[in-house]
Design a protein around this motif. Structure first.
Motif, PDB file in Angstrom:
ATOM      1  N   GLU A 119     -44.166  20.499  -0.403  1.00 18.26           N
ATOM      2  CA  GLU A 119     -43.599  20.055  -1.689  1.00 18.26           C
ATOM      3  C   GLU A 119     -42.649  18.861  -1.478  1.00 18.26           C
ATOM      4  O   GLU A 119     -41.864  18.848  -0.529  1.00 18.26           O
ATOM      5  CB  GLU A 119     -42.807  21.211  -2.321  1.00 18.26           C
ATOM      6  N   LYS A 196     -45.620  20.869 -11.500  1.00 16.03           N
ATOM      7  CA  LYS A 196     -44.987  22.175 -11.271  1.00 16.03           C
ATOM      8  C   LYS A 196     -44.634  22.812 -12.618  1.00 16.03           C
ATOM      9  O   LYS A 196     -43.888  22.225 -13.412  1.00 16.03           O
ATOM     10  CB  LYS A 196     -43.730  21.941 -10.425  1.00 16.03           C
ATOM     11  N   CYS A 233     -44.647  25.520  -5.340  1.00 20.23           N
ATOM     12  CA  CYS A 233     -43.498  26.331  -4.891  1.00 20.23           C
ATOM     13  C   CYS A 233     -43.153  27.536  -5.761  1.00 20.23           C
ATOM     14  O   CYS A 233     -43.809  28.561  -5.707  1.00 20.23           O
ATOM     15  CB  CYS A 233     -42.292  25.437  -4.660  1.00 20.23           C
ATOM     16  N   ARG A 236     -45.214  30.345  -7.371  1.00 27.72           N
ATOM     17  CA  ARG A 236     -45.861  31.470  -6.691  1.00 27.72           C
ATOM     18  C   ARG A 236     -45.243  32.813  -7.092  1.00 27.72           C
ATOM     19  O   ARG A 236     -45.812  33.869  -6.829  1.00 27.72           O
ATOM     20  CB  ARG A 236     -45.840  31.314  -5.168  1.00 27.72           C
ATOM     21  N   HIS A 237     -44.045  32.773  -7.716  1.00 31.50           N
ATOM     22  CA  HIS A 237     -43.450  34.034  -8.169  1.00 31.50           C
ATOM     23  C   HIS A 237     -44.043  34.485  -9.504  1.00 31.50           C
ATOM     24  O   HIS A 237     -43.647  35.528 -10.025  1.00 31.50           O
ATOM     25  CB  HIS A 237     -41.931  33.874  -8.345  1.00 31.50           C
ATOM     26  N   THR A 259     -38.664  26.219   0.771  1.00 33.46           N
ATOM     27  CA  THR A 259     -37.865  27.407   0.495  1.00 33.46           C
ATOM     28  C   THR A 259     -37.118  27.882   1.733  1.00 33.46           C
ATOM     29  O   THR A 259     -37.577  27.708   2.855  1.00 33.46           O
ATOM     30  CB  THR A 259     -38.733  28.529  -0.128  1.00 33.46           C
TER      31      THR A 259
HETATM   32  N1  LIG Z   1     -38.751  24.418  -4.403  1.00 41.19           N
HETATM   33  C1  LIG Z   1     -38.671  25.564  -5.041  1.00 41.19           C
HETATM   34  O1  LIG Z   1     -39.247  25.747  -6.095  1.00 41.19           O
HETATM   35  N2  LIG Z   1     -37.887  26.486  -4.464  1.00 41.19           N
HETATM   36  C2  LIG Z   1     -37.522  27.685  -5.094  1.00 41.19           C
HETATM   37  C3  LIG Z   1     -37.255  28.762  -4.142  1.00 41.19           C
HETATM   38  C4  LIG Z   1     -38.422  29.643  -3.964  1.00 41.19           C
HETATM   39  O2  LIG Z   1     -39.209  29.794  -4.883  1.00 41.19           O
HETATM   40  O3  LIG Z   1     -38.540  30.212  -2.903  1.00 41.19           O
END
Ligand SMILES: NC(=O)NCCC(=O)O
Length: 421
Positions: A119, A196, A233, A236-237, A259
């Motif tokens: 990223e 994103k 990034c 993914r959650h 991260t």
């Molecule tokens: N770059 C980013 O979205 N970091 C957020 C932290 C994470 O999702 O681990």
């Protein structure tokens, strides 16, 4: 929390477990074993000379009578920023171009068809500072900026699809900034871009100061080597984010990330002994008076890392490729985490550990936590449909039910369906 001195989970398991236990632990933690990929010895020599790790793995699929195997090699690149963050912008970008050029050369000799970088790969991860200059100067056009032209050259030279996540400046729309990944075909033509969708507002990940949530939906790019998508990034959650790329037909979803494990809270304990650089004793396990209680209460993102992309591969019958940057990044001016604690200059420890997961739940070992690296993985895309035919998550997905229920749930006058006595 471990820093650079702790190499990887796999290395720890291999060092400490008896063989029989190791086999069972790996079966459960990593799924069916991936085959080691034979890569040219010259590639290993070049990697060693260039001071980066090179690893190769392959996933198997069953032979079919009506379809040929659909073999593709993906390359995942993780790296440190080679120059300090206070070096002039153009120097930093040029150094990163040179670093990536060298790693991509090696990827080409390993037969990589699609390569993806981390990223915002052309810059330090400066969003924690919330300062505008000089960081916004790293932003560039996704159509004809210097990095895109550089990636087009790489793509043409190596006949390779290039996925290039950058900070985008959109001059056509009022110079707005975006967190974008540009997909460049192996012909060198720009296939398109994706943005994103979910922006973190957690700890030092204060990215909403710089760009808004993406407005391009969930595009999937048809390349010569398969259909690919990019979930950047923090996306993914969000299981629905992965799902929508899959609904649009993605066979491989890249997750370029930046991260760190625990976030620094800025307290005296963290400032004196940052949790990513423990002084003798791990603060996390310590019960001494210097223990950082804030950090103890924070979810350690590194424990989510091996799960989320792997789970997405299983749930969506596709391959996922999780990529993280490496090392520490220090900024010229102190910044706070918005939690009333002390200001600091370090972001934390980016723990690398990039890996690929397959639709059958198996995954490659991760790259190291502390070294630049190239992970070459051979996939047979036929595995996506084969696993779908067995587990049937698409067939049993009940998407129409969720679509209806979610359409109701987002209405302002919705009241949750709770049955009470
Ligand atoms: N770059 C980013 O979205 N970091 C957020 C932290 C994470 O999702 O681990």
């Amino acid at each position: 929390m471990a820093g650079a001195e702790w190499e990887s989970l796999e290395q720890c398991l291999e060092k400490n477990l008896p063989l029989a236990d190791l086999r069972e632990v790996k079966r459960i933690l990593y799924g069916k074993e991936t085959r080691e990929l034979h890569l040219p010895s010259g590639a290993f020599e070049a990697a060693s000379k260039g001071d980066f790790e090179l690893r190769g793995y392959g996933f198997e699929a069953a032979e079919e009578q009506q379809r040929r195997p659909r073999i593709v090699r993906v390359g995942l690149v993780q790296n440190r920023t080679p120059l300090p963050a206070d070096t002039p912008v153009v120097k930093q970008v040029t150094a990163l171009h040179r670093r990536i050029e060298a790693i991509t050369e090696v990827a080409a000799t390993c037969g990589v068809n699609i390569i993806c970088f981390q990223e915002a790969w052309t810059m330090p991860f400066a969003f924690c500072t919330r300062e505008r200059l000089p960081w916004t100067e790293f932003a560039e056009s996704a159509e004809d900026g210097p990095t895109i032209r550089f990636c087009q050259e790489l793509a043409r030279k190596h006949d390779m699809v290039v996925v290039s996540p950058i900070l985008e400046r959109d001059a056509e729309h009022g110079d707005v900034l975006w967190n974008t990944a540009v997909v460049i075909s192996n012909s060198g033509a720009i296939l398109g871009k994706t943005r994103k969708n979910h922006i973190p507002r957690v700890g030092d990940f204060n990215e909403s100061t710089y760009y808004m949530e993406g407005n391009l939906g969930h595009p999937v790019f048809q390349t010569q080597f398969g259909r690919i998508a990019v979930n950047i990034c923090y996306g993914r959650h969000h299981p629905l984010n992965w799902l929508m790329y899959s609904v649009n037909g993605a066979e491989i979803i890249f997750n370029p990330s930046a991260t760190v494990g625990a976030l620094s809270c800025g307290c005296e304990s963290c400032t004196l002994h940052p949790p990513w650089r423990p002084a003798g004793k791990m603060l996390y396990s310590s019960r001494s008076s210097t223990v950082c209680l804030i950090s103890e209460n924070v979810i350690d993102g590194e424990s989510l890392w091996p799960i989320e992309a792997r789970n997405a591969a299983i749930a969506n019958h596709c391959f996922t490729c999780a990529i993280n940057r490496v090392g520490e990044e220090r900024f010229p001016n102190e910044f706070t985490s918005g939690d009333g604690k002390k200001a600091h200059r370090d972001f934390g420890y980016f723990y690398g550990s990039s890996y690929v997961a397959a639709p059958d739940g198996s995954r490659t070992p991760g790259l190291s936590r502390n070294q630049d690296g190239l992970l070459v993985t051979e996939l047979d895309l036929n595995l996506c449909r084969q696993v779908n035919d067995i587990w049937g998550f698409k067939m049993t997905g009940r998407y129409e039910m969720y679509a209806q229920e979610l359409a109701e749930a987002v209405k302002p006058n919705y009241s949750p369906n709770i049955v009470k006595e």
